[in-house]
Write a protein that holds these residues in place. Structure first.
Motif, PDB file in Angstrom:
ATOM      1  N   ILE A  52       0.825  -1.214   0.000  1.00 32.78           N
ATOM      2  CA  ILE A  52       0.000   0.000   0.000  1.00 32.78           C
ATOM      3  C   ILE A  52       0.860   1.265   0.000  1.00 32.78           C
ATOM      4  N   PHE A  81      -3.862  -2.372  11.511  1.00 34.82           N
ATOM      5  CA  PHE A  81      -3.437  -0.975  11.497  1.00 34.82           C
ATOM      6  C   PHE A  81      -3.421  -0.370  12.897  1.00 34.82           C
ATOM      7  N   ALA A  85      -8.593   0.594  11.686  1.00 31.50           N
ATOM      8  CA  ALA A  85      -9.123   0.644  10.318  1.00 31.50           C
ATOM      9  C   ALA A  85     -10.219  -0.384  10.088  1.00 31.50           C
ATOM     10  N   TYR A  87     -14.183  -1.359   9.472  1.00 34.60           N
ATOM     11  CA  TYR A  87     -15.216  -0.655   8.718  1.00 34.60           C
ATOM     12  C   TYR A  87     -16.333  -0.264   9.680  1.00 34.60           C
ATOM     13  N   THR A  89     -19.235   1.055   9.458  1.00 36.47           N
ATOM     14  CA  THR A  89     -20.658   0.869   9.160  1.00 36.47           C
ATOM     15  C   THR A  89     -21.059  -0.608   9.145  1.00 36.47           C
ATOM     16  N   PHE A  98     -15.784  -9.581   5.323  1.00 31.67           N
ATOM     17  CA  PHE A  98     -15.626  -8.781   4.098  1.00 31.67           C
ATOM     18  C   PHE A  98     -14.563  -9.339   3.145  1.00 31.67           C
ATOM     19  N   GLY A  99     -13.393  -9.614   3.689  1.00 30.69           N
ATOM     20  CA  GLY A  99     -12.300 -10.125   2.857  1.00 30.69           C
ATOM     21  C   GLY A  99     -12.613 -11.497   2.275  1.00 30.69           C
ATOM     22  N   ASN A 102     -15.058 -11.172  -0.586  1.00 28.04           N
ATOM     23  CA  ASN A 102     -14.378 -10.680  -1.783  1.00 28.04           C
ATOM     24  C   ASN A 102     -13.558 -11.773  -2.453  1.00 28.04           C
ATOM     25  N   ARG A 146     -10.061 -10.146  11.742  1.00 26.65           N
ATOM     26  CA  ARG A 146     -10.174  -9.878  10.312  1.00 26.65           C
ATOM     27  C   ARG A 146      -8.887 -10.271   9.583  1.00 26.65           C
ATOM     28  N   LYS A 150      -8.065 -14.635   7.283  1.00 24.31           N
ATOM     29  CA  LYS A 150      -7.574 -14.814   5.912  1.00 24.31           C
ATOM     30  C   LYS A 150      -6.456 -15.843   5.826  1.00 24.31           C
TER      31      LYS A 150
ATOM     32  N   GLU B 201      -6.731   4.782   6.085  1.00 26.20           N
ATOM     33  CA  GLU B 201      -6.457   3.392   6.488  1.00 26.20           C
ATOM     34  C   GLU B 201      -7.618   2.461   6.159  1.00 26.20           C
ATOM     35  N   VAL B 202      -8.843   2.983   6.250  1.00 29.48           N
ATOM     36  CA  VAL B 202     -10.011   2.155   5.973  1.00 29.48           C
ATOM     37  C   VAL B 202      -9.968   1.678   4.516  1.00 29.48           C
ATOM     38  N   GLU B 204      -7.244   1.452   2.708  1.00 36.63           N
ATOM     39  CA  GLU B 204      -6.107   0.525   2.568  1.00 36.63           C
ATOM     40  C   GLU B 204      -6.499  -0.864   3.052  1.00 36.63           C
ATOM     41  N   ALA B 205      -7.253  -0.893   4.151  1.00 36.36           N
ATOM     42  CA  ALA B 205      -7.724  -2.181   4.663  1.00 36.36           C
ATOM     43  C   ALA B 205      -8.605  -2.862   3.623  1.00 36.36           C
ATOM     44  N   ALA B 206      -9.446  -2.073   2.958  1.00 36.82           N
ATOM     45  CA  ALA B 206     -10.323  -2.637   1.928  1.00 36.82           C
ATOM     46  C   ALA B 206      -9.497  -3.181   0.766  1.00 36.82           C
ATOM     47  N   GLU B 207      -8.438  -2.457   0.435  1.00 41.74           N
ATOM     48  CA  GLU B 207      -7.566  -2.905  -0.650  1.00 41.74           C
ATOM     49  C   GLU B 207      -6.944  -4.254  -0.285  1.00 41.74           C
ATOM     50  N   ASP B 209      -8.234  -6.328   1.665  1.00 41.71           N
ATOM     51  CA  ASP B 209      -9.321  -7.304   1.714  1.00 41.71           C
ATOM     52  C   ASP B 209      -9.840  -7.635   0.313  1.00 41.71           C
ATOM     53  N   SER B 211     -11.048  -5.847  -2.027  1.00 38.20           N
ATOM     54  CA  SER B 211     -12.287  -5.204  -2.429  1.00 38.20           C
ATOM     55  C   SER B 211     -12.082  -4.410  -3.717  1.00 38.20           C
ATOM     56  N   LYS B 215     -17.034  -2.013  -5.285  1.00 36.90           N
ATOM     57  CA  LYS B 215     -17.493  -2.565  -4.009  1.00 36.90           C
ATOM     58  C   LYS B 215     -17.097  -1.636  -2.854  1.00 36.90           C
ATOM     59  N   LYS B 219     -19.867  -0.270  -0.473  1.00 39.34           N
ATOM     60  CA  LYS B 219     -19.890  -0.899   0.862  1.00 39.34           C
ATOM     61  C   LYS B 219     -19.236  -0.028   1.925  1.00 39.34           C
ATOM     62  N   ILE B 220     -18.323   0.855   1.514  1.00 39.09           N
ATOM     63  CA  ILE B 220     -17.600   1.634   2.523  1.00 39.09           C
ATOM     64  C   ILE B 220     -17.867   3.135   2.380  1.00 39.09           C
ATOM     65  N   PRO B 223     -21.935   4.169   2.666  1.00 42.56           N
ATOM     66  CA  PRO B 223     -22.477   4.121   4.034  1.00 42.56           C
ATOM     67  C   PRO B 223     -21.875   5.192   4.938  1.00 42.56           C
ATOM     68  N   LEU B 224     -20.587   5.511   4.723  1.00 43.81           N
ATOM     69  CA  LEU B 224     -19.970   6.521   5.573  1.00 43.81           C
ATOM     70  C   LEU B 224     -20.461   7.932   5.212  1.00 43.81           C
ATOM     71  N   HIS B 307     -25.820   5.918   8.976  1.00 43.63           N
ATOM     72  CA  HIS B 307     -24.821   5.536   9.965  1.00 43.63           C
ATOM     73  C   HIS B 307     -24.204   6.785  10.593  1.00 43.63           C
TER      74      HIS B 307
END
Lengths: 351, 309
Positions: A52, A81, A85, A87, A89, A98-99, A102, A146, A150, B201-202, B204-207, B209, B211, B215, B219-220, B223-224, B307
Motif C-alpha cells: 500500500i 493498522f 481501520a 469498517y 458501518t 468482508f475479505g 471478496n 479480520r 484470511k 487506512e479504511v 487501505e484495509a479494503a484494498e 481485503d 475489495s 465494491k 460498501k464503505i 455508508p460513511l 450511519h
C-alpha cells in the motif's frame, strides 16, 4: 509461511529520502519487530510489504518470488493498522467476513471461519454489534480476527497496541505471543516501544533514519549492541555513555552499576552525589551527579538517600567501548587495543 | 452563627444562582424565539387565517369562505393538482440526479490533483451567481434559434434544431439541467468535506481485503456518507419543491402550464389575479403539509439506514 527479502530498496517522499539502499531479510515463521523512533522508516517498510506504499526503487521478494509490483490483495498478507481501520458501518461479523466474501469463499466455510476466529479473539457474543459500541480493546480484536481469518502467510502489524491502555497492552502482548506460537506464521510488527519489541520479538530490527542499526535477537541486541544508538535505544534507562580522553566512548548499563560508601579499586569507579531517587518496587533508580556527567543507576538497594555522597563502580566485563563514530569496539577487534581501552577507563576513575 | 442561619444563607445563595442562571439562559434564547415568533409562527397562523377568506392584497379578508378555498384547489379546479404534479416530476428528476452526480463528483475531487482544485472552483462558481442570472443565461443556451449553444451542438452532429424550452417534453428537463449546474458544486463540497474525514487506512484495509473499487464505493464510502446524503436528501427535496424563479425566467410555466410549479401557482393567485389571495394561502398550507409529510417519511424510512459515527 513466508520469507521476505528487501534488496536495495529506496523510498522517497518528494525530496525527503526516507529509506535508501536497504537490504533486509525477514525470516520465515519468526516474530520480527521493526523498532525505532518516529519517522525512522519502519512503517514505510511495513507498507512496502503490504503493497500500500510502493517502494521508489529496489526489489521485494516473498519466498523468492518478486512482489514489488504485485497488488496488495494478491500478496497473501494481512495487516493490522494502528487505528484498527475497521469498517465502522459494518457489524463485527461483516468486518471479519468482508475479505472472505471478496475472495468468494463459500458461505458455509465463511460461517465456520467466523465462528472459529470470533471465538479465538473472544468476540462471539458481539458478532452482530457495530464497532462503535465496542471498546478499544474489542475493536483491536476485530482487526486481529479480520487479519487472522484470511490465514495469511505474513502478518503485518503497525503499532497495534499503541491506542490501548497500559494494562490491556500488556495483556494483548502475551496474547500476540501465544497467537504467533499457535499460527507459526511470519509476523512483522512495528513499534516505537522498545519494551514491546524486547518482550515479543524473535528478531529485533532496530532502525534509525531509514537505516538498520542492528538486527539481532533481543538478548544479543541488549547484551551486545553494535553501536551507541542501539546501546542507548534498547534498555530503560538507556546506557550511560562517557567520552574518553582518546576520542573513543565508553558505556555501561545502569543496571550493572554497583554503589558503595567507599571507593573500589581495579575497575571504573567515580564519586558522585545522588540527585534523585525513584523507588520502583523491586528496584530503585538513582540519578547521580558525577561532575561532568550525570549517570543513571538501577539497583536493588533502596537504602541510599537523596543528596548522599556515594561511589559508583562498574566491573570491566560490563564496560562497552565505541569509536568516535559510535561503532562498537569489541575484544575480538584486537586484544591489545581493548586492554588499552580498559586501562584508559580505569584511569578515568575519580575517587 | 447557628446551623439554621448557615443553611438559610446557603439556600439564598443557591436561589440567587438559580435565578441568575434562568435569566441568563432566557436572555440567550429570547432573540431566537422572538424572531421565530415574528417571522415564522405569526405568518403561519396568519396564513391559515388567510386561507379561509376570499380577498386581495388591499383587502385580504373580504368574505369568509371556510374550507371552500381548499375544496377549490384540491377538487374543483384541476390547475393546482397539475402544478403539484409538475413540481413532483421536477423533484423526482432533480433530487436523484443532482444527488448522485454530486457524490460522484466529490469522489472524483477527493484525489489531490492540481486539476481538481481548478475543477472545484469552476463547479462552485455557479452557486455564487444569482439564480435569475443563471436562468437568463441558460435561456440563451436553450434558445430555439440556431444561435443557441444547445442547438449549435446538436447541429454539429447532424440533428435538427429543437425548441427546448417551448416543448413540454424537454422544458422541465432544461430547468433541471440549469438547477443541477447551479448547485452541484455546492453539494459536492459538502460531500467532499465528509469524504476527507474518512481515514485513509479504511481504504487501505479494503484494498488488502481484495475489495474492488466499485465494491469499496458501495460498501464503505456510501455508508460513511449516509448522514450527509440523508441531510442533503431532505434539504434538496424541500427546496426543489419550492422551485420558482428559474422556471419563471426560463419557461414562464409554459408551454401551456406544462412546467408551472406550485410556487408559481401561489404567486399568480396572490399577486397576478384578483380576489384569489385565499386560494394562494390554501395552496401554501397544502404545500407546507406535503413537505412536512415527505420529511417525516424520509425520517421514518431512512433514518435507520443512516450511519452516525
Amino acid at each position: 509461511m513466508a520469507e521476505i527479502r528487501f534488496e536495495k530498496v529506496c523510498k522517497f517522499f518528494d525530496k525527503a529520502r526516507i529509506i535508501e539502499d536497504l537490504d533486509l531479510t525477514i525470516q520465515d515463521g519468526k516474530f520480527t519487530v521493526l523498532v525505532g523512533a518516529s519517522g525512522c522508516g519502519k512503517t514505510t517498510l511495513l507498507r512496502m510489504i503490504a503493497g500500500i506504499g510502493p517502494a521508489t526503487s529496489g526489489h521485494i521478494y516473498m519466498d523468492g518470488k518478486e512482489i514489488t509490483d504485485v497488488a496488495p490483495s494478491k500478496r497473501d498478507i494481512a495487516m493490522v493498522f494502528q487505528n484498527y481501520a475497521i469498517y465502522p458501518t459494518m457489524t463485527v461479523r461483516e468486518n471479519i467476513e468482508f475479505g472472505l466474501k471478496n475472495k468468494k469463499v463459500p458461505k458455509a466455510e465463511r460461517e465456520a471461519l467466523i465462528k472459529e476466529y470470533a471465538e479465538i479473539v473472544g468476540l462471539t457474543e458481539y458478532l452482530d454489534r457495530k464497532p462503535g459500541t465496542l471498546s478499544g480493546g474489542q475493536r483491536q480484536r476485530i482487526a486481529l480476527a479480520r487479519a487472522m481469518v484470511k490465514k495469511p502467510a505474513v502478518f503485518l502489524m503497525d503499532e497495534p497496541l499503541s491506542n490501548l491502555d497500559a494494562k490491556l497492552r500488556v495483556q494483548m502482548r502475551t496474547e500476540l505471543i501465544e497467537l504467533h506460537n499457535r499460527l507459526k506464521t511470519t509476523f512483522v510488527y512495528v513499534t516505537h516501544d522498545q519494551v514491546e519489541a524486547m518482550s515479543m520479538a524473535d528478531v529485533i530490527v532496530l532502525m534509525n533514519k531509514g537505516q538498520i542499526m542492528q538486527e539481532a535477537s533481543p538478548e544479543d541486541i541488549y547484551n551486545d549492541p553494535n553501536n551507541v544508538f542501539t546501546a542507548q535505544f534498547i534498555g530503560t534507562p538507556p546506557m550511560n555513555i562517557v567520552d574518553m580522553p582518546d576520542g573513543n566512548k565508553m558505556g555501561f548499563r545502569p543496571e550493572k552499576v554497583k554503589m558503595s560508601d567507599v571507593p573500589v579499586q581495579g575497575c571504573y569507579c567515580h564519586k558522585g552525589e545522588i540527585l534523585t531517587r525513584e523507588m520502583l518496587g523491586s528496584e530503585t533508580l538513582y540519578k547521580i551527579d558525577c561532575g561532568e556527567y550525570t549517570f543513571m543507576v538501577k539497583t536493588d538497594k533502596p537504602d541510599f538517600a537523596m543528596g548522599e555522597k556515594v561511589f559508583i563502580h562498574v566491573a570491566n566485563e560490563h564496560l562497552y567501548f565505541f569509536d568516535a563514530e559510535g561503532q562498537r569496539i569489541r575484544k575480538t577487534d584486537g586484544e591489545n587495543q581493548y586492554a588499552q581501552l580498559l586501562q584508559n577507563a580505569g584511569g578515568m576513575s575519580n575517587v | 452563627m447557628s446551623d439554621l442561619t448557615l443553611q438559610r444563607q446557603a439556600k439564598r445563595k443557591l436561589n440567587g444562582k438559580f435565578i441568575r442562571n434562568q435569566v441568563f439562559s432566557w436572555a440567550l434564547v429570547l432573540p431566537a424565539i422572538l424572531f421565530l415568533c415574528l417571522f415564522t409562527f405569526y405568518p403561519m397562523g396568519n396564513l391559515v387565517h388567510l386561507s379561509l377568506y376570499r380577498g386581495n392584497i388591499t383587502n385580504p379578508y373580504k368574505t369568509f369562505r371556510g374550507i371552500e378555498n381548499y375544496l377549490d384547489i384540491l377538487v374543483r379546479r384541476p390547475q393546482f393538482m397539475t402544478t403539484l404534479k409538475n413540481t413532483a416530476l421536477y423533484v423526482c428528476m432533480y433530487v436523484p440526479i443532482c444527488l448522485s452526480l454530486s457524490v460522484i463528483f466529490a469522489v472524483w475531487l477527493q484525489k489531490a490533483r492540481k486539476i481538481n482544485n481548478f475543477a472545484q472552483t469552476c463547479f462552485f462558481a455557479p452557486h455564487l451567481v444569482a439564480t435569475i442570472s443563471s436562468a437568463f443565461m441558460w435561456s440563451w443556451i436553450f434558445s430555439p434559434e440556431s444561435s443557441g449553444i444547445a442547438n449549435g451542438i446538436i447541429k454539429v452532429f447532424g440533428f435538427n434544431t429543437h425548441n427546448w424550452l417551448g416543448s413540454s417534453s424537454t422544458a422541465m428537463v432544461c430547468v433541471m439541467i440549469m438547477n443541477t449546474w447551479a448547485s452541484i458544486g455546492h453539494h459536492a463540497l459538502i460531500f467532499l468535506s465528509a469524504l476527507k474525514s474518512i481515514p485513509g487506512e479504511v481504504y487501505e484495509a479494503a484494498e488488502l481485503d481484495s475489495s474492488s473499487a466499485v465494491k469499496t464505493f458501495f460498501k464503505i464510502t456510501l455508508p460513511l456518507l449516509s448522514p450527509q446524503i440523508f441531510l442533503m436528501l431532505i434539504t434538496m427535496t424541500t427546496n426543489s419543491f419550492k422551485i420558482f424563479e428559474s422556471v419563471r425566467q426560463m419557461t414562464g410555466g409554459g408551454p401551456g402550464i406544462s412546467t408551472k410549479t406550485v410556487c408559481m401557482f401561489i404567486y399568480d393567485n396572490a399577486f397576478e389575479t384578483n380576489n384569489t389571495l385565499g386560494l394562494a394561502g390554501a395552496s401554501s398550507i397544502v404545500l407546507t403539509i406535503i413537505l412536512m409529510l415527505i420529511t417525516l417519511l424520509d425520517f421514518k424510512g431512512l433514518e435507520k439506514k443512516v450511519h452516525y459515527q
